[in-house]
Scaffold this active site. Sequence first.
Site, PDB file in Angstrom:
ATOM      1  N   ASP A  79       0.797  -1.215   0.000  1.00 22.74           N
ATOM      2  CA  ASP A  79       0.000   0.000   0.000  1.00 22.74           C
ATOM      3  C   ASP A  79       0.827   1.262   0.000  1.00 22.74           C
ATOM      4  O   ASP A  79       2.008   1.233   0.314  1.00 22.74           O
ATOM      5  CB  ASP A  79      -0.794   0.032   1.317  1.00 22.74           C
ATOM      6  CG  ASP A  79      -2.170  -0.534   1.135  1.00 22.74           C
ATOM      7  OD1 ASP A  79      -2.505  -0.896   0.005  1.00 22.74           O
ATOM      8  OD2 ASP A  79      -2.904  -0.604   2.145  1.00 22.74           O
TER       9      ASP A  79
ATOM     10  N   LYS B 159      -3.633   3.558  -2.817  1.00 23.14           N
ATOM     11  CA  LYS B 159      -4.684   4.455  -3.281  1.00 23.14           C
ATOM     12  C   LYS B 159      -4.244   5.869  -2.967  1.00 23.14           C
ATOM     13  O   LYS B 159      -4.297   6.300  -1.833  1.00 23.14           O
ATOM     14  CB  LYS B 159      -5.994   4.165  -2.543  1.00 23.14           C
ATOM     15  CG  LYS B 159      -6.615   2.864  -2.975  1.00 23.14           C
ATOM     16  CD  LYS B 159      -7.553   2.340  -1.917  1.00 23.14           C
ATOM     17  CE  LYS B 159      -7.214   0.903  -1.611  1.00 23.14           C
ATOM     18  NZ  LYS B 159      -7.528   0.464  -0.297  1.00 23.14           N
TER      19      LYS B 159
ATOM     20  N   MET C 268      -7.665   9.613   9.074  1.00 20.71           N
ATOM     21  CA  MET C 268      -8.216   9.949   7.754  1.00 20.71           C
ATOM     22  C   MET C 268      -9.105  11.187   7.714  1.00 20.71           C
ATOM     23  O   MET C 268      -9.963  11.287   6.873  1.00 20.71           O
ATOM     24  CB  MET C 268      -9.050   8.771   7.207  1.00 20.71           C
ATOM     25  CG  MET C 268      -8.235   7.555   6.944  1.00 20.71           C
ATOM     26  SD  MET C 268      -9.211   6.250   6.204  1.00 20.71           S
ATOM     27  CE  MET C 268     -10.113   5.633   7.594  1.00 20.71           C
TER      28      MET C 268
END
Length: 521
Positions: free
Chosen positions: A54, A76, A191
């Site tokens: 990741d 991502k 986040m």
Amino acid sequence: MKSSTTKSSKPTKTSAEKTTEGVCYLVGAGPGDPGLLTLRGRECLERADVVIYDYLSNAEFLNFAPPKAEKIYAGKTAGRHALTQEQTNELIVKHTREGKRVVRLKGGDPFLFGRGGEEAGELSAEGLRFEIVPGVTSAIGGLAYAGIPVTHRASNAVLTIFTGHEEPGKKASGLDYKSIALAPGTKVMLMGVERLAAITGELAAAGMSATTPVALVRWATTGRHQTLVGTLGTIAALAEEKQFKAPAVAVFGDVVNLRDTLSWFERRPLFGRRIAVTRSRQQSGGLLASLRELGADAYEIPTIRIEPPADKTPFIEAMLDVRAYDWLVFTSPNGVEAFFNAFFASHTDARELGGARIAVIGNGTAKKVREYRYDVDLIPEEFVAESLLKAFKELNVENLRMLLPRAAGAREILAVELENLGAIVDDVPVYQTVPETEDVSGGIRRFREEGADMITFTSASTAAHFMALGLSLPAGMKTASIGPVTTQEMVSLGLIPDVEASQHDIPGLVHAISSFYEGEK
Ligand code: SAH
């Protein structure tokens, strides 16, 4: 389990202990500091056939995987093509079903907001084997590096962890901000930095005091680690002003104040200095580790790789008659390694080396020799060939046989001068340095994108190979050299060193860099 599918898959070349059944390890990579990977995580990587990693998992860990392992980026992040979650799931399932050992490397802990639960669920639904290797989460470990304990006996005895990122399509009110705001103790949010103004607004509206201490920690535990402190009322504006971007952990609560006494990571001498280390892949570890130990954001630009020499004959011949030498003269740790690897590959008894005495240039070279349990008989005060020659001049080396295992294409002055002293010298290339073409740890990309405050060179060839990469040099970047030979090459390439080590080895270079920045304060 599925013998029909596993039989048809190709035998794997990378792992001696290959099982016939595929398995997927969901491994937590921790928040970024390479030291925070678990032993079990590393073990899984070392035996991996495929690694799917990741954005937030440290790319350096890929070096633990066998060179032949397939490495797939599934991150991502904006601007880079990456896989959707569905594609990632499919990939994990596909490789595991093919009978491979798959490591799914995920930032932090795989089961905290990492969709690890979903990935494991897919594997389970397919009847495939999987294991979970928990990791240090940014929500706790990341804050620890900022000097913030998530709980404290005196004030915060409850911990709430929530996400500031909602599934697309889900309403912003999907989270119950009221119960978060009113819960006792510490609150940690992952986040959410992009939506900080909205989230802090919601928390305030739901009853959290505007004076609640808040800290944001971005790129926690890595060389890019930064902390921003404010209150519920001020933090969003502060973050906007400082352009404090993701990835960041936010923490709300009195524990933030403990930072005044518990901050440690950010107080180290080289904290915040970005230092690019150019060295061969096998050999940058010591320098990187030492600079990081002092707090630097050190990363590696692989420029050279060590390979066997193009012509191995002289080396093989020297090995056959290795007992005949009176002196072995090593000028680099690589030479020591190449020599002993070959020696132990062709001899089973250490005594077969005979009675040769050992001379070295440099502490690093001496250390390498001692790793093989041989002592060093001669090490000149200064770590250059001239100094070694001076020492040999004082001994009588006439008619003595000497072996110089060294790099292909290295300068021959030492051999010539030893012959002038009457020695019988075999000047034998035992390894060669070739340009490194792979950017496995992403160092070249980092250099392009972020530059560096300083770049280090530990040999003439790293300097030459670095310049051959044709990267543009950031304005104001300082340069550091391990010693005069490297400096000479750097100067000829147009790089005037700002720092030159007076002791020409890794500790010497680290010392010179520290002193340089100490003087700048
Ligand atoms: N499983 C991860 C979290 C994945 S969600 C863990 O346990 O840490 C991704 C979020 O984690 C980021 O948006 C950020 O809020 C946080 N994060 C992960 N690594 C981080 C780091 N090194 N520094 C700051 N935040 C980090």
